[in-house]
Motif scaffolding. Structure first.
Motif, PDB file in Angstrom:
ATOM      1  N   GLN A   1       8.597 -13.866  -6.707  1.00 28.80           N
ATOM      2  CA  GLN A   1       8.833 -12.775  -5.772  1.00 28.80           C
ATOM      3  C   GLN A   1       7.503 -12.210  -5.291  1.00 28.80           C
ATOM      4  O   GLN A   1       6.596 -11.965  -6.097  1.00 28.80           O
ATOM      5  CB  GLN A   1       9.651 -11.671  -6.453  1.00 28.80           C
ATOM      6  N   VAL A   2       7.384 -11.995  -3.990  1.00 27.34           N
ATOM      7  CA  VAL A   2       6.103 -11.508  -3.470  1.00 27.34           C
ATOM      8  C   VAL A   2       6.189 -10.135  -2.829  1.00 27.34           C
ATOM      9  O   VAL A   2       5.180  -9.485  -2.636  1.00 27.34           O
ATOM     10  CB  VAL A   2       5.482 -12.496  -2.462  1.00 27.34           C
ATOM     11  N   LEU A   3       7.378  -9.714  -2.434  1.00 27.46           N
ATOM     12  CA  LEU A   3       7.510  -8.369  -1.875  1.00 27.46           C
ATOM     13  C   LEU A   3       8.579  -7.619  -2.660  1.00 27.46           C
ATOM     14  O   LEU A   3       9.655  -8.161  -2.909  1.00 27.46           O
ATOM     15  CB  LEU A   3       7.894  -8.423  -0.393  1.00 27.46           C
ATOM     16  N   PHE A   4       8.271  -6.380  -3.020  1.00 27.73           N
ATOM     17  CA  PHE A   4       9.183  -5.599  -3.843  1.00 27.73           C
ATOM     18  C   PHE A   4       9.522  -4.317  -3.125  1.00 27.73           C
ATOM     19  O   PHE A   4       8.661  -3.461  -2.934  1.00 27.73           O
ATOM     20  CB  PHE A   4       8.521  -5.238  -5.176  1.00 27.73           C
ATOM     21  N   ASP A   5      10.772  -4.187  -2.747  1.00 23.26           N
ATOM     22  CA  ASP A   5      11.292  -2.893  -2.290  1.00 23.26           C
ATOM     23  C   ASP A   5      10.389  -2.245  -1.229  1.00 23.26           C
ATOM     24  O   ASP A   5       9.968  -1.100  -1.380  1.00 23.26           O
ATOM     25  CB  ASP A   5      11.403  -1.972  -3.519  1.00 23.26           C
ATOM     26  N   VAL A   6      10.107  -2.987  -0.173  1.00 22.46           N
ATOM     27  CA  VAL A   6       9.225  -2.451   0.868  1.00 22.46           C
ATOM     28  C   VAL A   6      10.052  -1.715   1.901  1.00 22.46           C
ATOM     29  O   VAL A   6      11.002  -2.264   2.448  1.00 22.46           O
ATOM     30  CB  VAL A   6       8.447  -3.594   1.555  1.00 22.46           C
ATOM     31  N   THR A   7       9.695  -0.468   2.143  1.00 25.12           N
ATOM     32  CA  THR A   7      10.395   0.316   3.169  1.00 25.12           C
ATOM     33  C   THR A   7       9.356   0.961   4.060  1.00 25.12           C
ATOM     34  O   THR A   7       8.491   1.691   3.583  1.00 25.12           O
ATOM     35  CB  THR A   7      11.247   1.415   2.507  1.00 25.12           C
TER      36      THR A   7
ATOM     37  N   LEU B   1      -0.125  -5.736  -4.757  1.00 26.13           N
ATOM     38  CA  LEU B   1       0.770  -6.541  -5.589  1.00 26.13           C
ATOM     39  C   LEU B   1       2.213  -6.522  -5.073  1.00 26.13           C
ATOM     40  O   LEU B   1       3.148  -6.382  -5.836  1.00 26.13           O
ATOM     41  CB  LEU B   1       0.750  -6.034  -7.054  1.00 26.13           C
ATOM     42  N   GLY B   2       2.354  -6.671  -3.779  1.00 23.64           N
ATOM     43  CA  GLY B   2       3.699  -6.806  -3.222  1.00 23.64           C
ATOM     44  C   GLY B   2       4.435  -5.518  -2.982  1.00 23.64           C
ATOM     45  O   GLY B   2       5.582  -5.538  -2.533  1.00 23.64           O
ATOM     46  N   ARG B   3       3.803  -4.395  -3.299  1.00 25.09           N
ATOM     47  CA  ARG B   3       4.488  -3.135  -3.029  1.00 25.09           C
ATOM     48  C   ARG B   3       3.723  -2.329  -1.993  1.00 25.09           C
ATOM     49  O   ARG B   3       2.504  -2.406  -1.905  1.00 25.09           O
ATOM     50  CB  ARG B   3       4.557  -2.301  -4.317  1.00 25.09           C
ATOM     51  N   LEU B   4       4.481  -1.541  -1.238  1.00 25.34           N
ATOM     52  CA  LEU B   4       3.853  -0.635  -0.299  1.00 25.34           C
ATOM     53  C   LEU B   4       3.495   0.620  -1.074  1.00 25.34           C
ATOM     54  O   LEU B   4       4.362   1.343  -1.535  1.00 25.34           O
ATOM     55  CB  LEU B   4       4.821  -0.306   0.848  1.00 25.34           C
ATOM     56  N   ILE B   5       2.197   0.872  -1.202  1.00 30.31           N
ATOM     57  CA  ILE B   5       1.773   2.010  -2.003  1.00 30.31           C
ATOM     58  C   ILE B   5       1.799   3.286  -1.171  1.00 30.31           C
ATOM     59  O   ILE B   5       2.224   4.338  -1.626  1.00 30.31           O
ATOM     60  CB  ILE B   5       0.350   1.794  -2.562  1.00 30.31           C
TER      61      ILE B   5
END
Lengths: 340, 279, 228
Positions: B45-51, B249-253
């Motif tokens: 998995q490379v993207l986690f819960d991106v909004t 790391l795949g999340r939008l901070i």
């Protein structure tokens, strides 16, 4: 630390030995090729070229093979072809002691035609199937066990001996499909034989096209086929044409595949002399490599047959070279139009 | 001697309002709506819960260290990831103008025409400049010469390349310099009249002058197009973009106006990345 | 709150050097002010002379800090907190230099006053000095420790200093009217009070810059509620 002098000497000597080994190997290849070309060239040109205008033995190139009649008449040695002999017989009614040698008079015109037809047909078939397969393998397929199996099959096909192709073609096209000894059978057999080389080389050419061209095209809203047709295939064509050069040489020169499937030792009609146009495909032809084989091994050898053999071989070489040259010229023209 | 005080003064009737260079923090009119997106390559998995929501006619930048998922995300927006085996959206949605672009009835070809892309390594086709730009039009079925001529000129002008190449349109695209090639790719993307232009590190292979020209171009383009740009160059993100998203790391901070991100980010990790304390 | 180090070691060094210079400058300024006022209260001309001489060093420090600051901006293109720190350091140096000028002015006037007999109204200076110095120390503290609350608290105290100044001025004017022979002396005292009021203003500026550096909040020029 500079190496001790003896060490230096040794490496230098080794370098020279290696260099000369490579050089001599190349020269060996060159020598063999030169010998073959010179041999055929010298002996063959005696048949093909004449000392008077137009400097080419047109009879050799434009007439079908005929039987040669050799006899002595009034102290002169006469060498007459079949037709000439019959004409002579009309005027000279006496009996003469003739030795007849098949195939040694006339020319090889039907063989030239036949080989050309076989090459054109089989290459068309092979290129069409080969390029399609290459496109599928390189652009559409995914790496599955089935695909790996297909690739192994193609590789193995490349290693099949040509006589086996001949037998295969005989069994399938001639007997099973009922095509008999025909151009069609020859085309398919030869086409199959050269297919692996075409597929491999086409795939390489397709892969050599940078991925950026595909992505750029797709990102503009092109479908996959549009991308291949307009942005990938045109740039792979030079490479594909190069691969076809080798293919042509092979197709033109193989005897075994056509022996049972397409070639006749002797045929009176020319391929275009058919009653219905559909018969064109189902007729056998004479072919240069097979003719050389027949003249060399099926009949007793003497100086007259040698003339025909070398003449045919020489013409054959020239023909293949011309075809290869055309292919190279086409490739250069394509290449100069686009580069990346 | 005339005193300064005696000289006539004209005060402006009304002082102009102070220029506010920071984009508003209020929710901009979004054109792209990414919602709880998960994306996976094969098993990874490379993207986690991106909004996030991307505003129309503005420049949005994605920044972050290598491997943080920003290139993956931008390639999701025009479904270029479909070209990779095993890459798929595993959760969430991407909506462009309200339409879910991963729905089965969506025509990917049409999507890609409306969401254009410029790549990191410029990839002009080995055709003439004219044919490069005409390519997109021709595959869309436009063949009339006059129409194509018009579109070629329009796109080249929009990409600030017209003056440089107008008298050599039939020269190969490879005869141009690196910066010009990239602008040619931009012109090519603009020729099909997209709404959104995605740029994946467009200047990373260019020298500073070519980079500056492209940044200037982006500034002009944003009046008509929505632009999303991935960049490694923080200064570029700071100069060019209105909104910035920081990925790690795949999340939008963090996602906010560029001014806020670069003067006073809310997240510690954002601050550490942009000030060069890690990554 | 210790931030992790920058990947570029030279960046950390440059920021540290800038900060040290600011600290050095602030302690030199504090010393100058102290000496100037002591020179006045203890009628010591040597202290005054030292103050005036040391101003040169403080001026050079201001130039150095500005130069280093521009250098950091140029080389490292800092953002966020780094940028705010550099910009505040440059502004601080300007305020500190002005404060040191005020100290020099106080020292000059103290010297003049010392030539004449002591005036009892010198007492008016002491509370002002104490208040101004406490504001100064707190503002520098707020900058060093990035203490936003402390910085915010300094700003309203300026009002008190202004009030002390007004009171002192009124008193001195009364004295000037009553005792015209000592006019010069009272005038000098009034100026000294004025200088101290300016010191307070600069301390307020430093506090505002400290809050900006720490919290990205610009608290300048706001109408504030008078402190209790």
């Amino acid at each position: 630390m500079i190496a001790a002098p003896s060490n230096r000497q040794r490496t230098r000597i080794l370098e020279r030995i290696v260099f000369w080994t490579f050089r001599l190997a190349t020269y060996l290849v060159l020598a063999c090729a030169t010998y073959i070309f010179l041999d055929i060239g010298i002996k063959g040109s005696r048949t093909v070229f004449t000392s008077h205008a137009p400097f080419i033995n047109l009879k050799f190139l434009t007439q079908p093979p005929q039987t040669l009649y050799v006899f002595d008449y009034e102290g002169k040695k006469m060498e007459l072809s079949d037709r000439e002999f019959r004409d002579w017989k009309l005027t000279h009614k006496e009996d003469v002691d003739v030795t007849s040698i098949s195939y040694s008079a006339g020319g090889i015109w039907p063989c030239i035609v036949g080989t050309a037809l076989l090459v054109i047909g089989s290459m068309t078939l092979a290129l069409f199937i080969g390029i399609s397969a290459a496109i599928y393998l390189s652009e559409y397929s995914r790496d599955t066990p089935l695909l790996r199996f297909i690739r192994i099959a193609i590789l193995n096909l490349a290693g099949v001996p040509s006589i086996v192709f001949g037998l295969f073609g005989f069994g399938l096209f001639v007997i099973f499909f009922g095509w008999n000894v025909s151009l069609l059978a020859g085309w398919f057999t030869l086409g199959l034989m050269v297919l692996p080389a075409i597929i491999t080389a086409s795939e390489e050419s397709l892969r050599a096209v940078p991925q950026g061209l595909r992505e750029g095209s797709l990102a503009l809203g092109a479908t996959k086929w549009q991308t291949i047709r307009k942005n990938v295939l045109p740039y792979a064509v030079p490479g594909i044409l190069t691969s076809s050069i080798l293919g042509i040489a092979r197709v033109a020169g193989e005897t075994a595949p056509i022996m049972f499937t397409a070639a006749y030792a002797m045929r009176d009609e020319m391929p275009w002399q058919v009653s219905r146009w559909t018969d064109f495909f189902f007729q056998g032809v004479m072919a240069l490599p097979y003719h050389i084989y027949v003249v060399s091994s099926k009949i007793p050898q003497n100086e007259y047959t040698e003339r025909v053999q070398y003449g045919a071989a020489f013409v054959f070489l020239v023909l293949v070279m011309l075809i290869a040259l055309t292919s190279i010229l086409l490739r250069e023209r394509q290449r100069s139009r686009l580069s990346w | 001697m005339v005193s300064l005080l005696d000289m006539p003064r004209t005060l402006p009737q009304q002082l102009p309002p102070p220029v506010d260079r920071s984009a508003p923090e209020i929710e901009p009119a979004p054109i792209i709506d990414v919602s709880e997106l998960d994306f996976t390559y094969g098993n990874h998995q490379v993207l986690f819960d991106v909004t996030l929501r991307i505003a129309a006619r503005a420049v949005t930048a994605f920044i972050g260290p290598s491997g943080c998922g920003k290139t993956t995300l931008i390639r999701c927006l025009n479904r270029m990831n479909d070209l990779i085996d095993g890459a798929r959206v595993t959760a969430g949605s991407i909506r462009i103008e309200g339409v879910d672009i991963n729905a089965p009835e969506i025509d990917v070809v049409d999507l890609r025409r409306r969401v254009g892309m410029v790549f990191q390594k410029s990839n002009p086709f080995p055709k003439s400049i004219y044919d490069n730009i005409a390519y997109g039009l021709r595959i869309a079925g436009i063949t009339r010469r006059s129409r194509i001529d018009e579109a070629v000129e329009k796109s080249l002008r929009a990409a600030a390349l017209w003056d440089e190449v107008k008298d050599r349109l039939h020269v190969s695209g490879y005869g141009l310099s690196g910066g010009q090639q990239q602008r040619l790719c931009i012109a090519r993307a603009l020729a099909v009249e997209p709404d959104i232009v995605l740029m994946d590190e467009p200047c990373s292979a260019l020298d500073p002058i070519a980079t500056a020209k492209i940044e200037e171009l982006i500034y002009e383009l944003k009046q008509r197009y929505t632009i999303v740009i991935v960049t490694h160059n923080m200064q570029q993100a700071g100069r060019c973009s209105d909104y910035t998203g920081f990925f790690y790391l795949g999340r939008l901070i963090e996602f906010a106006s560029t001014n806020k991100i670069f003067t006073n980010p809310s997240e510690r990790r954002t601050e550490d990345y942009i000030t060069g304390r890690f990554g | 709150m210790i931030a992790p180090k920058h990947i570029l070691g030279t960046f950390d060094e440059a920021l540290a050097s800038l900060r040290n210079n600011v600290l050095m400058m602030s302690s030199l300024t504090e010393r100058s002010l102290d000496r100037a006022i002591q020179g006045l209260l203890q009628r010591d001309d040597d202290l005054c002379a030292n103050t005036i001489a040391d101003d040169e060093e403080i001026d050079q420090l201001e130039k150095q800090i500005d130069k280093d600051g521009v250098d950091v901006l140029l080389r490292f293109q800092p953002v966020a907190s780094d940028l705010r720190r550099v910009v505040s350091a440059m502004k601080l140096s300007s305020n500190l230099e002005r404060m040191a000028d005020q100290a020099t002015n106080i020292a000059r006037r103290a010297r003049k006053l010392n030539r004449h007999p002591a005036l009892p109204e010198v007492e008016l200076i002491t509370p002002m000095y104490a208040h101004a110095m406490s504001m100064f120390k707190d503002s520098i503290d707020a900058y060093v420790r990035e203490d936003v609350e402390l910085g915010r608290a300094v700003v309203p105290r300026d009002e008190k200093l202004d009030e002390l100044n007004r009171v002192a001025s009124r008193r001195l004017i009364q004295r000037m009217a009553a005792d015209p022979d000592q006019l010069r002396g009272y005038l000098n005292l009034m100026f000294i009070a004025r200088h101290l009021e300016r010191v307070g203003d600069h301390a307020t500026n430093i506090a505002e810059d400290a809050v900006y550096a720490a919290a990205a909040e610009d608290i300048r020029h706001q109408p504030f509620v008078a402190s209790a």
